[in-house]
Scaffold this active site. Sequence first.
Site, PDB file in Angstrom:
ATOM      1  N   GLU A 268       0.861  -1.188   0.000  1.00 47.55           N
ATOM      2  CA  GLU A 268       0.000   0.000   0.000  1.00 47.55           C
ATOM      3  C   GLU A 268       0.897   1.238   0.000  1.00 47.55           C
ATOM      4  OE1 GLU A 268      -3.455   1.815   2.971  1.00 47.55           O
ATOM      5  OE2 GLU A 268      -1.645   0.915   3.811  1.00 47.55           O
ATOM      6  N   LYS A 346     -10.744  -1.103  -0.282  1.00 47.39           N
ATOM      7  CA  LYS A 346     -10.714  -1.254   1.169  1.00 47.39           C
ATOM      8  C   LYS A 346     -12.073  -0.919   1.772  1.00 47.39           C
ATOM      9  CE  LYS A 346      -7.926   0.238   5.158  1.00 47.39           C
ATOM     10  NZ  LYS A 346      -6.821   1.130   5.588  1.00 47.39           N
ATOM     11  N   CYS A 399      -3.970  -3.127   4.802  1.00 46.96           N
ATOM     12  CA  CYS A 399      -3.466  -2.509   6.024  1.00 46.96           C
ATOM     13  C   CYS A 399      -4.302  -2.895   7.239  1.00 46.96           C
ATOM     14  CB  CYS A 399      -3.406  -0.987   5.824  1.00 46.96           C
ATOM     15  SG  CYS A 399      -2.499  -0.084   7.101  1.00 46.96           S
TER      16      CYS A 399
END
Length: 522
Positions: A268, A346, A399
């Site tokens: 990321e 995400k 993440c």
Amino acid sequence: MPVTTKRFAPLALIGAGALAATGFQPLALWPFTLAALAFLIHRIEQAGSARRAALAGWLFGLGYFTLGNNWIATAFTYQAAMPAWLGWIAVLLLAIYLAIYPALAAFLAKWLAKRFKAALLPAFAGCWIIAEYLRATLFTGFAWNPLAMVALGGFGRPGLAAIAPWTGTYALSGIVMLLAGVWLMAWRTAKVGKLHVAAMTAALPAALMMLPWHGKGGEGHLAYTLVQPNIGQDTINDPSLYERQFQGIGRLSLTPKPGSTRIVLWPEGGLPDYLRPGYPQFFYNATTFGADPALARARIGRVIGPGSLLLTGATDLVMERGEVTGARNVVTALDAGGAIRGSYAKAHLVPYGEYLPMRAWLAPLGLSRLVSGSLDFLPGPGPQTLDMGVHGKAGVQICYEIIFSGEVADRAHRPDYIFNPSNDGWFGAWGPPQHLAQARMRAIEEGLPVLRATTTGISAVIDADGVVRQSVPRLSAGRIDGMVPPAHAPTLFARLGNRLALAWALLMIGAALVVARRGGGR
């Protein structure tokens, strides 16, 4: 006038909470955690009411979350919109809120156990499970550092966390609480002179926490190259360095053998280019290729080489009536020809990091999100599996998403592995090892390997038993080549999710009610 212990009780409880947090990475001092929890259980037993027990839980939680989440303060040093000292205020305010959950567990346990000490421990363990589940769920959830993380062994063994496929993380937290209660019993046994009994009692939790491991191991059939470019948070958003950064990540990604079939994994935040067309020109101007995202994709394709497929973190923009209204934090799949083969957006966004809650109220007060830019990120639909053909089926969790137990895989379309790209450059010295530990726990629960590619570390290849096969340390550039470890058959947790953890909670609370009822009948 003599100073009484009662007068120092609040400080003792806050200190015990901080001591308990030393069981998390990077310190991993789990004996201190068990000792501190034993003290908390003792204080809840001594509390004269459920309300007093809740206060004890809240004070303990204040110390526990302040130390455990200290890495959040570091994130404020990488932005200019707000003063850096505000980071420590944020840590304290967050701890004040999160401490409500241990307080809730203590209140309910004291109320359920009534006057019967024997009922308190299973009641508290069960209520702690429920409180952790609520902490991970309410108000978008903050699941960082559940108590179960202290049960995770070193890189080469899962420790007591090996039972997570049959419990889930939150129920494992309850089991850790039961082990702390066993230490409390050992301490009380020692006080009455039965030292040998106390030693044997204390040895049981220690033996369980240090369980040896003889896993199946094995190698898979999907080749990969995982890249950690070591792009620091202080330089990652500097347009003058974008080309140098690309050259660095490109060199680390070159094929080891021409024509080999492999998956290339970038983190990321490691790619400054927009990969999709159709955005206003000024968004492209600062990227490495300026005008044309097709040229950027083609150059990436040449870097990874024929037969390779890239999974990389990127940013997509959301357009409405010709205007950009938001952004998505995505993983994009690119083939060697530069064609987009799929993407994942995400879903679990970081509040105050990727978007500013209540922006209409908070922005006029001078508050901002930590990630640079004025556009808020928008959430994706949730866990998805990207079918990459010969490159396997990839589940993606970007993440922070990896910390949410039971929410990392599409159960209807089980992946072969989970790819967890991350930018951990925000998180100082404590955040990255804690993040890695939680990724290991997801691997154990789900019976799936997890591959973590980060900007600055810790990148790792984790097998389905939670064992770290290979890693790249913090603050260094490197790559890992190998075969994706094989997945296990779906675990009990993979089938049931957090219903399994809540069933354990009900079992423990039910045991407490049985003990309390029998005690009330005497």
